[in-house]
Scaffold this active site. Structure first.
Site, mmCIF file in Angstrom:
data_model
loop_
_atom_site.group_PDB
_atom_site.id
_atom_site.type_symbol
_atom_site.label_atom_id
_atom_site.label_comp_id
_atom_site.label_asym_id
_atom_site.label_seq_id
_atom_site.Cartn_x
_atom_site.Cartn_y
_atom_site.Cartn_z
ATOM 1 N N ALA A 155 48.315 -24.118 -17.458
ATOM 2 C CA ALA A 155 48.670 -22.821 -16.862
ATOM 3 C C ALA A 155 49.878 -22.885 -15.938
ATOM 4 O O ALA A 155 50.309 -21.850 -15.433
ATOM 5 C CB ALA A 155 47.468 -22.288 -16.096
ATOM 6 N N GLY A 202 55.207 -21.958 -18.787
ATOM 7 C CA GLY A 202 55.235 -21.473 -20.170
ATOM 8 C C GLY A 202 54.236 -20.375 -20.452
ATOM 9 O O GLY A 202 54.008 -19.473 -19.642
ATOM 10 N N ASN A 206 44.705 -23.436 -23.567
ATOM 11 C CA ASN A 206 46.110 -23.240 -23.893
ATOM 12 C C ASN A 206 46.949 -24.509 -23.849
ATOM 13 O O ASN A 206 47.975 -24.617 -24.506
ATOM 14 C CB ASN A 206 46.692 -22.197 -22.918
ATOM 15 N N TYR A 216 51.430 -31.759 -35.927
ATOM 16 C CA TYR A 216 51.310 -30.524 -35.132
ATOM 17 C C TYR A 216 50.694 -29.437 -36.009
ATOM 18 O O TYR A 216 49.779 -28.728 -35.578
ATOM 19 C CB TYR A 216 52.696 -30.101 -34.647
#
Ligand SMILES: NC(=O)C1=CN([C@@H]2O[C@H](COP(=O)(O)OP(=O)(O)OC[C@H]3O[C@@H](n4cnc5c(N)ncnc54)[C@H](O)[C@@H]3O)[C@@H](O)[C@H]2O)C=CC1
Ligand SMILES: CC/C=C\C[C@H](O)C(=O)/C=C/C=C/C=C\C=C\[C@@H](O)C/C=C\CCC(=O)O
Length: 301
Positions: free
Chosen positions: A66, A69, A128, A188
């Site tokens: 957090a 970005g 995230n 990824y």
């Protein structure tokens, strides 16, 4: 630097650093505001704290990754819509209040416990945190996929209605690479596909078992953040595909973090959304692109 306020210690943002605080309640933020802090970032953030009718008033959120970005934008939009927010990130010089490396189950457990104790429960989790580096692919698997699995499982202990929780919503950040392949980033792509599949399965399990938790996944295309910088250095053995990747960027465009945060807010506030995969794309001048929910084949038994 910490300042004592009536509702607890609230570390202050620095101009060089990032906003990182657990605001135990809006009163705490008001107290903070009256201590003549002149940090413009903090002032802007706090100047938008919620009024009574905000959608997430009374909700408690936890956001990983957090400090900058997309995660920082998610934090801001959750705060602006009334939620209290605990921020979990790592790196000594970045984290003032809750240091959490999502590769560590203990860190996540401690961060969720602190958030639940500070706020009196957890309603929203945004898994995230993530990295991009095909040269460090095992670390990508550990952070981008295993970190999300650990965060989701540990949050169940606080949120699952079957074990005394009050339900809520968990939004996992995947990527457009979780829907289609990025040739220069196969691992990824793999981990982001894993996040999509894991989240959809958890949504189904929650419905079948009655957790009372909605699981959704956010799939942004390219977003202007620190992760998106220096891409050629992050392609590992696939760096020869740098030009093709640049062509993809030119084709799809680049999102602002605020556009991703708006999409996140929809997945959090729309209680009909469970098991949803939201693709977030820039909208071009002809109105093409924008956000769309991805549908998947369904197999009728
Ligand atoms: N920037 C982009 O183009 C896109 C990014 N994403 C995803 O969005 C998420 C956020 O990425 P960005 O904001 O772009 O990156 P960023 O690099 O700007 O921010 C990532 C944040 O996660 C934190 N983080 C990294 N590893 C961590 C760990 N082990 N434990 C705790 N915190 C950790 C970093 O400290 C940083 O604050 C990631 O999952 C990324 O894969 C998805 C699609 C597009
Ligand atoms: C080099 C990677 C740069 C940034 C990584 C960033 O985190 C990220 O996740 C960016 C993802 C962007 C992916 C873009 C392209 C994928 C292309 C194709 O495989 C098509 C994918 C999905 C099609 C879905 C649809 O159009 O309906």
């Amino acid at each position: 630097m910490l300042y004592q306020t009536p509702s607890g210690k609230v570390p202050l943002p620095t101009k060089q650093g990032h906003i990182f605080f657990t605001c135990t309640d809006i009163e705490c933020c008001r107290d903070w505001r009256t201590t003549e802090i002149r940090d413009p970032t903090a002032e802007v953030l706090l100047s938008q704290y919620p009024t009574a009718e905000m959608a997430l008033n009374g909700k408690n959120a936890v956001v990983t990754g957090a400090v900058m970005g997309i995660g920082k934008a998610i934090t801001e939009i959750l705060l602006q819509n009334g939620a209290k927010v605990a921020l979990l990130d790592y790196g000594e010089d970045k984290v003032f209040f809750m240091n959490c490396d999502v590769e560590s189950e203990e860190d996540i457990k401690a961060g969720l416990k602190k958030a639940a104790e500070t706020f009196g429960g957890i309603d929203i989790l945004c898994n995230n945190a993530g990295i991009l580096n095909e040269g460090l692919w095992e670390k990508m698997v550990s952070i981008n996929l295993m970190g999300i699995i650990k965060g989701s499982y540990l949050a169940l202990e606080h949120m699952n209605k079957l074990t005394g929780g009050r339900g809520g919503v968990i939004v996992n950040t995947a990527s457009m690479a979780g829907i289609g392949p990025l040739p220069s980033c196969p691992v990824y792509t793999a981990v982001k596909h894993g996040v999509v599949g894991f989240t959809r399965a958890m949504a189904a399990a929650s419905t079948l078992s009655g957790y009372g938790i909605r699981f959704n996944v956010l799939c942004p295309a390219f977003v202007q953040t620190d992760l998106f910088s220096n891409i050629p250095k992050k392609l590992g053995r696939f760096s020869e595909l740098c030009l093709e990747t640049q062509q993809l960027v030119e084709h799809f465009g680049v999102l602002d973090v605020s556009e991703v945060a708006e999409a996140l807010l929809e997945l959090v506030t729309d209680e009909t959304k469970n098991g949803q995969v939201l693709l977030v794309l820039p909208t071009d001048e002809d109105g093409k692109g924008g956000n769309s929910y991805i549908s998947f084949p369904t197999y009728v038994q």
